[in-house]
Design a protein around this motif. Structure first.
Motif, PDB file in Angstrom:
ATOM      1  N   PRO A  87       0.834  -1.200   0.000  1.00  0.00           N
ATOM      2  CA  PRO A  87       0.000   0.000   0.000  1.00  0.00           C
ATOM      3  C   PRO A  87       0.872   1.256   0.000  1.00  0.00           C
ATOM      4  O   PRO A  87       1.851   1.330   0.739  1.00  0.00           O
ATOM      5  N   SER A  88       0.534   2.210  -0.858  1.00  0.00           N
ATOM      6  CA  SER A  88       1.339   3.425  -0.915  1.00  0.00           C
ATOM      7  C   SER A  88       0.522   4.632  -0.491  1.00  0.00           C
ATOM      8  O   SER A  88       1.062   5.668  -0.111  1.00  0.00           O
ATOM      9  N   GLN A  89      -0.785   4.462  -0.540  1.00  0.00           N
ATOM     10  CA  GLN A  89      -1.681   5.573  -0.274  1.00  0.00           C
ATOM     11  C   GLN A  89      -2.274   5.411   1.119  1.00  0.00           C
ATOM     12  O   GLN A  89      -2.872   4.366   1.416  1.00  0.00           O
ATOM     13  N   LYS A  90      -2.090   6.391   1.983  1.00  0.00           N
ATOM     14  CA  LYS A  90      -2.663   6.302   3.325  1.00  0.00           C
ATOM     15  C   LYS A  90      -4.146   6.618   3.272  1.00  0.00           C
ATOM     16  O   LYS A  90      -4.594   7.417   2.446  1.00  0.00           O
ATOM     17  N   GLY A  91      -4.903   5.999   4.173  1.00  0.00           N
ATOM     18  CA  GLY A  91      -6.321   6.293   4.228  1.00  0.00           C
ATOM     19  C   GLY A  91      -7.117   5.087   4.666  1.00  0.00           C
ATOM     20  O   GLY A  91      -6.555   4.067   5.062  1.00  0.00           O
ATOM     21  N   GLU A  92      -8.428   5.221   4.572  1.00  0.00           N
ATOM     22  CA  GLU A  92      -9.325   4.124   4.928  1.00  0.00           C
ATOM     23  C   GLU A  92     -10.076   3.707   3.687  1.00  0.00           C
ATOM     24  O   GLU A  92     -10.645   4.551   2.988  1.00  0.00           O
ATOM     25  N   PHE A  93     -10.071   2.413   3.424  1.00  0.00           N
ATOM     26  CA  PHE A  93     -10.692   1.900   2.207  1.00  0.00           C
ATOM     27  C   PHE A  93     -11.679   0.796   2.575  1.00  0.00           C
ATOM     28  O   PHE A  93     -11.415   0.012   3.485  1.00  0.00           O
ATOM     29  N   GLU A  94     -12.784   0.740   1.850  1.00  0.00           N
ATOM     30  CA  GLU A  94     -13.778  -0.278   2.170  1.00  0.00           C
ATOM     31  C   GLU A  94     -13.477  -1.577   1.446  1.00  0.00           C
ATOM     32  O   GLU A  94     -13.174  -1.587   0.262  1.00  0.00           O
ATOM     33  N   VAL A  95     -13.544  -2.668   2.211  1.00  0.00           N
ATOM     34  CA  VAL A  95     -13.454  -4.011   1.636  1.00  0.00           C
ATOM     35  C   VAL A  95     -14.889  -4.494   1.466  1.00  0.00           C
ATOM     36  O   VAL A  95     -15.702  -4.348   2.378  1.00  0.00           O
ATOM     37  N   GLN A  96     -15.183  -5.061   0.315  1.00  0.00           N
ATOM     38  CA  GLN A  96     -16.534  -5.552   0.063  1.00  0.00           C
ATOM     39  C   GLN A  96     -16.465  -6.997  -0.400  1.00  0.00           C
ATOM     40  O   GLN A  96     -15.472  -7.411  -0.991  1.00  0.00           O
ATOM     41  N   CYS A  97     -17.546  -7.713  -0.166  1.00  0.00           N
ATOM     42  CA  CYS A  97     -17.634  -9.042  -0.757  1.00  0.00           C
ATOM     43  C   CYS A  97     -17.998  -8.851  -2.217  1.00  0.00           C
ATOM     44  O   CYS A  97     -18.946  -8.149  -2.547  1.00  0.00           O
ATOM     45  N   GLY A  98     -17.232  -9.438  -3.096  1.00  0.00           N
ATOM     46  CA  GLY A  98     -17.402  -9.198  -4.527  1.00  0.00           C
ATOM     47  C   GLY A  98     -18.263 -10.221  -5.235  1.00  0.00           C
ATOM     48  O   GLY A  98     -18.505 -10.104  -6.437  1.00  0.00           O
ATOM     49  N   ILE A  99     -18.708 -11.243  -4.519  1.00  0.00           N
ATOM     50  CA  ILE A  99     -19.522 -12.286  -5.149  1.00  0.00           C
ATOM     51  C   ILE A  99     -20.789 -12.456  -4.318  1.00  0.00           C
ATOM     52  O   ILE A  99     -20.712 -12.702  -3.106  1.00  0.00           O
ATOM     53  N   ILE A 100     -21.935 -12.287  -4.958  1.00  0.00           N
ATOM     54  CA  ILE A 100     -23.204 -12.346  -4.226  1.00  0.00           C
ATOM     55  C   ILE A 100     -23.338 -13.708  -3.535  1.00  0.00           C
ATOM     56  O   ILE A 100     -23.211 -14.747  -4.168  1.00  0.00           O
ATOM     57  N   CYS A 101     -23.516 -13.641  -2.206  1.00  0.00           N
ATOM     58  CA  CYS A 101     -23.465 -14.886  -1.429  1.00  0.00           C
ATOM     59  C   CYS A 101     -24.709 -15.097  -0.588  1.00  0.00           C
ATOM     60  O   CYS A 101     -24.778 -16.050   0.173  1.00  0.00           O
ATOM     61  N   GLY A 102     -25.685 -14.214  -0.700  1.00  0.00           N
ATOM     62  CA  GLY A 102     -26.904 -14.389   0.078  1.00  0.00           C
ATOM     63  C   GLY A 102     -27.565 -13.056   0.326  1.00  0.00           C
ATOM     64  O   GLY A 102     -27.074 -12.017  -0.127  1.00  0.00           O
ATOM     65  N   PRO A 103     -28.685 -13.073   1.078  1.00  0.00           N
ATOM     66  CA  PRO A 103     -29.478 -11.846   1.260  1.00  0.00           C
ATOM     67  C   PRO A 103     -28.739 -10.710   1.961  1.00  0.00           C
ATOM     68  O   PRO A 103     -29.100  -9.551   1.763  1.00  0.00           O
ATOM     69  N   HIS A 104     -27.736 -11.021   2.768  1.00  0.00           N
ATOM     70  CA  HIS A 104     -27.035  -9.942   3.478  1.00  0.00           C
ATOM     71  C   HIS A 104     -25.649  -9.675   2.898  1.00  0.00           C
ATOM     72  O   HIS A 104     -24.776  -9.120   3.562  1.00  0.00           O
ATOM     73  N   HIS A 105     -25.474 -10.088   1.661  1.00  0.00           N
ATOM     74  CA  HIS A 105     -24.209  -9.887   0.951  1.00  0.00           C
ATOM     75  C   HIS A 105     -23.722  -8.437   1.042  1.00  0.00           C
ATOM     76  O   HIS A 105     -22.539  -8.182   1.261  1.00  0.00           O
ATOM     77  N   ASP A 106     -24.637  -7.488   0.902  1.00  0.00           N
ATOM     78  CA  ASP A 106     -24.251  -6.073   0.905  1.00  0.00           C
ATOM     79  C   ASP A 106     -23.699  -5.618   2.263  1.00  0.00           C
ATOM     80  O   ASP A 106     -23.011  -4.607   2.338  1.00  0.00           O
ATOM     81  N   ASP A 107     -24.029  -6.357   3.327  1.00  0.00           N
ATOM     82  CA  ASP A 107     -23.538  -5.978   4.655  1.00  0.00           C
ATOM     83  C   ASP A 107     -22.139  -6.540   4.902  1.00  0.00           C
ATOM     84  O   ASP A 107     -21.530  -6.271   5.945  1.00  0.00           O
ATOM     85  N   MET A 108     -21.656  -7.328   3.982  1.00  0.00           N
ATOM     86  CA  MET A 108     -20.393  -8.035   4.204  1.00  0.00           C
ATOM     87  C   MET A 108     -19.235  -7.125   3.806  1.00  0.00           C
ATOM     88  O   MET A 108     -18.774  -7.134   2.677  1.00  0.00           O
ATOM     89  N   THR A 109     -18.810  -6.334   4.772  1.00  0.00           N
ATOM     90  CA  THR A 109     -17.747  -5.360   4.498  1.00  0.00           C
ATOM     91  C   THR A 109     -16.724  -5.371   5.627  1.00  0.00           C
ATOM     92  O   THR A 109     -16.963  -5.914   6.700  1.00  0.00           O
ATOM     93  N   ALA A 110     -15.590  -4.779   5.357  1.00  0.00           N
ATOM     94  CA  ALA A 110     -14.558  -4.575   6.375  1.00  0.00           C
ATOM     95  C   ALA A 110     -13.863  -3.271   6.014  1.00  0.00           C
ATOM     96  O   ALA A 110     -14.123  -2.680   4.950  1.00  0.00           O
ATOM     97  N   LYS A 111     -12.983  -2.856   6.903  1.00  0.00           N
ATOM     98  CA  LYS A 111     -12.263  -1.608   6.669  1.00  0.00           C
ATOM     99  C   LYS A 111     -10.782  -1.923   6.532  1.00  0.00           C
ATOM    100  O   LYS A 111     -10.236  -2.701   7.317  1.00  0.00           O
ATOM    101  N   LEU A 112     -10.154  -1.349   5.521  1.00  0.00           N
ATOM    102  CA  LEU A 112      -8.715  -1.504   5.368  1.00  0.00           C
ATOM    103  C   LEU A 112      -8.096  -0.147   5.660  1.00  0.00           C
ATOM    104  O   LEU A 112      -8.423   0.846   5.005  1.00  0.00           O
ATOM    105  N   VAL A 113      -7.250  -0.107   6.691  1.00  0.00           N
ATOM    106  CA  VAL A 113      -6.675   1.159   7.114  1.00  0.00           C
ATOM    107  C   VAL A 113      -5.182   1.156   6.786  1.00  0.00           C
ATOM    108  O   VAL A 113      -4.460   0.257   7.221  1.00  0.00           O
TER     109      VAL A 113
END
Ligand SMILES: [Cu+2]
Length: 115
Positions: A87-113
């Motif tokens: 990583p060269s750029q400082k900041g906070e970036f959202e990690v997302q699930c990229g493959i639809i895996c069920g009804p709550h797929h959109d909630d499947m996130t994390a933070k990369l700092v």
């Protein structure tokens, strides 16, 4: 010393010097994806420090996506997906699930700092 052995010695020294100059070894971080969480939920990285994310899934197929950093990797059951980058750029970036895996797929996130 003849010319050939001098060349061999010189090459050896250059290779040895090259090895010593190799920058810090990559930091390994295990990431586990499972409906509907990504663990750890906050992945902390240091700017300029090479990293290898070893991503696995505990259930179905997911995807490890960090759109802001151009990362998009499928994660299949029974396999480890290794994502290597520096990583060269400082900041906070959202990690997302990229493959639809069920009804709550959109909630499947994390933070990369990146600090
Ligand atoms: Cu998912």
């Amino acid at each position: 010393m003849n010319k050939i052995s001098f060349t061999v010695l010189l090459s050896f020294l250059l290779v040895a010097a090259g090895c010593q100059h190799k920058s810090t070894p990559a930091e390994h971080i295990n990431v586990v994806m499972k409906k509907y969480t990504i663990t750890p939920s906050e992945i902390r990285l240091k700017s300029g420090q090479p990293v290898e994310l070893d991503v696995t899934t505990a259930d179905v197929q997911h995807g490890f996506d960090v759109p802001a950093l151009g990362i998009k990797e499928p994660v299949q059951p029974g396999k480890t997906t290794t994502i290597s980058f520096t990583p060269s750029q400082k900041g906070e970036f959202e990690v997302q699930c990229g493959i639809i895996c069920g009804p709550h797929h959109d909630d499947m996130t994390a933070k990369l700092v990146v600090e």
